[in-house]
Design a protein around this motif. Structure first.
Motif, PDB file in Angstrom:
ATOM      1  N   UNK A 571       0.798  -1.230   0.000  1.00  0.00           N
ATOM      2  CA  UNK A 571       0.000   0.000   0.000  1.00  0.00           C
ATOM      3  C   UNK A 571       0.816   1.259   0.000  1.00  0.00           C
ATOM      4  N   UNK A 572       2.083   1.201  -0.456  1.00  0.00           N
ATOM      5  CA  UNK A 572       2.960   2.367  -0.413  1.00  0.00           C
ATOM      6  C   UNK A 572       3.366   2.845  -1.796  1.00  0.00           C
ATOM      7  N   UNK A 573       2.794   2.286  -2.842  1.00  0.00           N
ATOM      8  CA  UNK A 573       3.211   2.703  -4.185  1.00  0.00           C
ATOM      9  C   UNK A 573       2.643   4.064  -4.549  1.00  0.00           C
ATOM     10  N   UNK A 574       1.424   4.351  -4.095  1.00  0.00           N
ATOM     11  CA  UNK A 574       0.818   5.648  -4.393  1.00  0.00           C
ATOM     12  C   UNK A 574       1.365   6.696  -3.428  1.00  0.00           C
ATOM     13  N   UNK A 575       1.586   7.900  -3.940  1.00  0.00           N
ATOM     14  CA  UNK A 575       2.061   8.978  -3.077  1.00  0.00           C
ATOM     15  C   UNK A 575       0.996   9.324  -2.046  1.00  0.00           C
ATOM     16  N   UNK A 576       1.378   9.541  -0.808  1.00  0.00           N
ATOM     17  CA  UNK A 576       0.382   9.918   0.205  1.00  0.00           C
ATOM     18  C   UNK A 576      -0.326  11.212  -0.177  1.00  0.00           C
ATOM     19  N   UNK A 577      -1.627  11.249   0.023  1.00  0.00           N
ATOM     20  CA  UNK A 577      -2.404  12.440  -0.327  1.00  0.00           C
ATOM     21  C   UNK A 577      -2.539  13.398   0.844  1.00  0.00           C
ATOM     22  N   UNK A 578      -1.792  13.171   1.916  1.00  0.00           N
ATOM     23  CA  UNK A 578      -1.938  14.002   3.093  1.00  0.00           C
ATOM     24  C   UNK A 578      -0.624  14.672   3.496  1.00  0.00           C
ATOM     25  N   UNK A 579       0.386  14.621   2.635  1.00  0.00           N
ATOM     26  CA  UNK A 579       1.653  15.256   2.974  1.00  0.00           C
ATOM     27  C   UNK A 579       1.707  16.709   2.538  1.00  0.00           C
ATOM     28  N   UNK A 580       0.892  17.097   1.545  1.00  0.00           N
ATOM     29  CA  UNK A 580       0.920  18.467   1.055  1.00  0.00           C
ATOM     30  C   UNK A 580      -0.479  18.913   0.684  1.00  0.00           C
ATOM     31  N   UNK A 581      -0.828  20.117   1.115  1.00  0.00           N
ATOM     32  CA  UNK A 581      -2.117  20.721   0.795  1.00  0.00           C
ATOM     33  C   UNK A 581      -1.864  22.133   0.292  1.00  0.00           C
ATOM     34  N   UNK A 582      -2.766  22.624  -0.544  1.00  0.00           N
ATOM     35  CA  UNK A 582      -2.690  24.007  -1.007  1.00  0.00           C
ATOM     36  C   UNK A 582      -3.511  24.899  -0.093  1.00  0.00           C
ATOM     37  N   UNK A 583      -3.036  26.114   0.118  1.00  0.00           N
ATOM     38  CA  UNK A 583      -3.778  27.075   0.928  1.00  0.00           C
ATOM     39  C   UNK A 583      -5.164  27.280   0.319  1.00  0.00           C
ATOM     40  N   UNK A 584      -6.142  27.451   1.182  1.00  0.00           N
ATOM     41  CA  UNK A 584      -7.518  27.572   0.731  1.00  0.00           C
ATOM     42  C   UNK A 584      -8.301  26.288   0.926  1.00  0.00           C
ATOM     43  N   UNK A 585      -7.607  25.165   1.139  1.00  0.00           N
ATOM     44  CA  UNK A 585      -8.251  23.888   1.439  1.00  0.00           C
ATOM     45  C   UNK A 585      -8.072  23.560   2.920  1.00  0.00           C
ATOM     46  N   UNK A 586      -9.026  22.814   3.463  1.00  0.00           N
ATOM     47  CA  UNK A 586      -8.909  22.359   4.847  1.00  0.00           C
ATOM     48  C   UNK A 586      -8.110  21.059   4.857  1.00  0.00           C
ATOM     49  N   UNK A 587      -6.910  21.027   5.458  1.00  0.00           N
ATOM     50  CA  UNK A 587      -6.130  19.787   5.496  1.00  0.00           C
ATOM     51  C   UNK A 587      -6.850  18.705   6.292  1.00  0.00           C
ATOM     52  N   UNK A 588      -6.932  17.519   5.712  1.00  0.00           N
ATOM     53  CA  UNK A 588      -7.532  16.366   6.374  1.00  0.00           C
ATOM     54  C   UNK A 588      -6.508  15.247   6.367  1.00  0.00           C
ATOM     55  N   UNK A 589      -6.025  14.864   7.542  1.00  0.00           N
ATOM     56  CA  UNK A 589      -4.906  13.923   7.639  1.00  0.00           C
ATOM     57  C   UNK A 589      -5.359  12.659   8.365  1.00  0.00           C
ATOM     58  N   UNK A 590      -4.769  11.494   8.033  1.00  0.00           N
ATOM     59  CA  UNK A 590      -5.133  10.246   8.715  1.00  0.00           C
ATOM     60  C   UNK A 590      -4.445  10.140  10.069  1.00  0.00           C
ATOM     61  N   UNK A 591      -5.126   9.537  11.008  1.00  0.00           N
ATOM     62  CA  UNK A 591      -4.555   9.283  12.326  1.00  0.00           C
ATOM     63  C   UNK A 591      -4.295   7.785  12.477  1.00  0.00           C
ATOM     64  N   UNK A 592      -3.124   7.414  12.985  1.00  0.00           N
ATOM     65  CA  UNK A 592      -2.876   5.990  13.248  1.00  0.00           C
ATOM     66  C   UNK A 592      -3.899   5.434  14.232  1.00  0.00           C
ATOM     67  N   UNK A 593      -4.215   4.173  14.074  1.00  0.00           N
ATOM     68  CA  UNK A 593      -5.227   3.558  14.942  1.00  0.00           C
ATOM     69  C   UNK A 593      -4.815   3.580  16.404  1.00  0.00           C
ATOM     70  N   UNK A 594      -3.507   3.587  16.665  1.00  0.00           N
ATOM     71  CA  UNK A 594      -3.025   3.553  18.054  1.00  0.00           C
ATOM     72  C   UNK A 594      -2.850   4.948  18.649  1.00  0.00           C
TER      73      UNK A 594
END
Length: 736
Positions: A571-594
């Motif tokens: 599950x690591x081939x696709x670039x993470x979609x939560x490392x960079x956001x553009x200003x004007x958007x609300x950043x939404x990041x994943x939280x580890x289950x632990x």
């Protein structure tokens, strides 16, 4: 109407001179003695009335001559009243561009400061009862007309907002508001003013064109610099974005110049390490350059989480007139090796799969034979992000079922078949799982190719994450597997039949039949990748050629293929979609289950009250509403450990200082709507300069003066000649 020489209007007092002369030079009727006195009295009354009318007419003409002469010398001019407010109430909408490019400095003043100044000048000319709507391009709210006093406070509160929308995107709501304000003849004038630097980001070409309502006067106040000079960090790429501790990675920085020629420096700081600096020279002939920083991923502390975000800051050494693009940010994720499992019948000390996995440092590799693996409980299998069946001849049905449940729960399964050691019963057991839906393809027969005509891989495809990097590398450089003598091939491989539906062929052999070389499928939340030939260095026969050339002549193909396959399955081939956001958007990041709260946020321009974050109810993703300024952000858990990190960047389009063509703007706001305001003059004078040229009334008044003088002279000669003529002979003889 105005006058060039208004003081000459005092000459209008001279219009009283003809009246005075009229009173002084008024003729008295002549006395005549006639026998028939009765008839003479009647004639006297007629003469008096006639003389009175003649003199009044001459008096009027002479007054007009003097007044026309005074007006002509004062040179009156008539202006258009298009933009005149004359301090009367109006309904106005003021739209401000607050994109990042409005921070460009001219004489120490930003373009937004200039826009605020011009808007204050405009408000001073409006009547006290005017209603004004202030619209900010960074604010998606619809415009609303409010009292003028409130508008002044809104203008002072305007700030730069990176990530603003295009101005013409808000015109539809603005036009609708002004249309609703339409009324009768006594309705206040409706005005629209747009304040912008006219850069490309402020006016989107693809936005649907709105129609300016009839009767609305629109002005685009251009406060931008005519030929801006700028040096900018255009883009920062981290390759790869997820890396194991101690592995090398690159920070690729693109530096660009606009109308500038300068030697500058670029610094790159990774985490708390000292920044590394490079010089860069940009010219008009070479306005863009890429600088590559090679760094080694740091080793996280022992108590750190599996994923550790590392902030990266890239800055220009010398500042310029536009500050926001002198720095840019990115985030690197240092990921500890994840657990993987390799199941093999007779595990050698260091076989190809394990050797490649361990060398890449993305996964650790635990090795078990089929009997040992069968004893693992489902929860023990779930601890591994990736499982590989490497040359396994047969597994019990119960173990296949556990593997199917493992994949459905999100695991990755690689299946590398054996070779001629597999019996028909082994193949039948294998194909049973393909029929059951776990494996993407069933095995047919082992196919041999002529020694001089092996089955080469076809052109690398770009439609899947395993072969897409091969295709990209083949286009961009000279790699060993792209050379004709090292093209990957197989001399012996399994003919497979993909199971429909769900199976995808990632690669093919080009041997006439175009048979699959790599087959995949998704099952539940997980993935299965099936190879068609063994991944070792086995020979076709004793002292004969190898089955494949994946590992021969120092080829890197086998190593890279296994690495990309493990990334895809993990599950690591696709670039993470939560490392960079553009200003004007609300950043939404994943939280580890632990991860356990309470969570705090660390980043630029945050006040203490904004640092506290509420844990999401679903526990999956966290919306970080407080992140608005560009920079690096870290989310920390209750133990002050980094849970997740991301970067907020200004959209690259806001660094584009190219000017929007006037035709694009005037096609919406009307011809001549763009008003270029220079620093040396006020907005009022600039608006007057846009009016039609004044109409000079001097020629018309002079023509009228000549006509009146000619008419007055004609009448005067006629009247006075009659009044001064000698009486007829009959009248003289009749006198006593």
């Amino acid at each position: 109407m105005t006058f060039i020489h208004p003081y000459l209007l005092g000459g209008l007092l001279l219009a009283g001179i003809p009246v005075l002369l009229h009173l002084i030079m008024r003729q008295k009727p002549r006395k005549l003695t006639f026998p028939a006195f009765r008839f003479l009295k009647q004639k006297q009354r007629i003469n008096q009335r006639k003389l009175r009318l003649q003199h009044l007419l001459l008096l009027a003409l002479r007054v007009i001559v003097i007044a026309a002469l005074c007006l002509a010398l004062a040179r009156p001019r008539v202006f258009s009243q298009r933009f005149s407010m004359s301090e009367r109430p109006v309904s106005a909408v003021l739209i401000f561009d607050t994109s990042a490019s409005m921070g460009y400095l001219v004489g120490g003043q930003s373009r937004l400061d200039e826009a605020r100044k011009r808007a204050r000048e405009l408000l001073q000319e409006m009547g006290t009862d005017s209603r004004v709507a202030i619209l900010d391009s960074g604010d998606p709210d619809k415009p609303l007309l409010r009292p003028k006093s409130e508008a002044e406070g809104r203008i002072e509160g305007l700030r730069i907002r990176p990530g603003s929308f295009a101005l013409n995107g808000a015109l539809e709501d603005t036009f609708r508001l002004l249309q609703e304000e339409a009324g009768g003849e006594n309705a206040p004038p409706r005005l629209l003013y747009v304040f912008s630097d006219r850069t490309r980001a402020s006016w989107e070409q693809k936005v649907a064109r709105a129609t300016l309502p009839e009767g609305v006067q629109a002005v685009f106040v251009d406060v931008g610099a005519e030929a801006p000079r700028d040096q900018a960090i255009d883009k920062v790429e981290v390759v790869p974005q997820v890396v194991a501790p101690g592995r090398r990675f690159e920070v690729r920085v693109t530096v660009r110049a606009t109308n500038a020629e300068h030697v500058n420096s670029v610094s790159c700081q990774v985490g708390d390490e000292l920044p590394e600096r490079r010089d860069v020279q940009l010219t008009k002939d070479a306005p863009q350059e890429m600088v590559v920083f090679e760094r080694t991923a740091p080793t996280p502390p022992a108590d750190a989480r599996e994923d550790v975000p590392i902030p990266i800051a890239v800055k220009l050494g010398a500042a310029d007139a536009l500050a926001f693009n002198n720095a840019r940010h990115a985030t690197l994720v240092v990921r500890r090796p994840r657990k993987s499992l390799a199941i093999i019948d007779d595990p050698p000390a260091n076989f190809t799969w394990r050797r490649t996995i361990v060398a890449a440092r993305r996964f650790s590799c635990e090795v078990k034979n089929a009997e040992e693996a069968e004893k693992l409980r489902p929860e023990e299998l779930a601890e591994h992000k990736l499982i590989c069946l490497f040359h396994v001849k047969r597994l019990p049905d119960g173990h296949w079922k556990k593997l199917a449940d493992y994949v459905r729960a999100g695991g990755g399964l690689a299946v590398v078949p054996g070779g001629s050691e597999m019996t028909a019963a082994d193949v039948a057991a294998f194909n049973k799982q393909a029929t059951a839906g776990l494996l993407p393809a069933s095995l047919g027969k082992l196919r041999d190719t002529p020694d001089d005509k092996p089955a080469y891989w076809g052109e690398f495809r770009s439609d899947n994450p395993v072969t897409e990097p091969f295709a990209r590398w083949a286009r961009s450089g000279d790699y060993d597997f792209t050379r004709p003598e090292w093209r990957p091939f197989a001399r012996r491989y399994w003919e497979v039949e993909p199971v429909k539906p769900g199976a995808q062929t990632f690669a093919n052999y080009v041997d006439g039949a175009n048979r699959p070389a790599l087959v995949a499928r998704e099952l539940g939340k997980g993935r299965v990748l099936q190879f068609t030939t063994p991944l070792d260095t086995r020979l076709m026969q004793e002292d004969g050629p190898y089955w494949t050339n994946y590992w021969q002549d120092d080829s890197s193909f086998g190593v890279v293929l296994i690495d990309l396959a493990s990334l895809y399955l993990g599950g690591e081939s696709a670039l993470p979609d939560w490392l960079r956001f553009e200003c004007g958007r609300v950043p939404t990041v994943p939280l580890p289950a632990t991860a356990r709260g309470p969570f705090t946020l660390r980043g630029p321009e945050l006040v203490e009250a904004e640092a506290q974050l509420e844990a999401p109810k679903d526990g999956a993703r966290l919306a970080v509403l407080q992140a608005r300024a560009p920079g690096n952000y870290l989310v920390l858990d209750a133990k002050d450990r980094s849970v997740v990190g991301f970067s907020l960047v200004v959209p690259a389009r806001e660094s584009d200082l190219d000017r929007v063509p006037a035709e694009e703007i005037e096609s919406v706001l009307g011809p001549g709507a763009i008003l270029r305001v220079e620093r040396a003059i006020g907005l009022r004078e600039a608006l007057q300069a846009t009016r039609p040229p004044p109409v000079e009334l001097l020629p018309l008044l002079m023509m009228a003066l000549v006509l009146v003088l000619a008419f007055e002279g004609l009448l005067a000669n006629k009247f006075y000649r009659r009044s001064g003529a000698p009486p007829p002979a009959e009248a003289q003889g009749a006198a006593p």
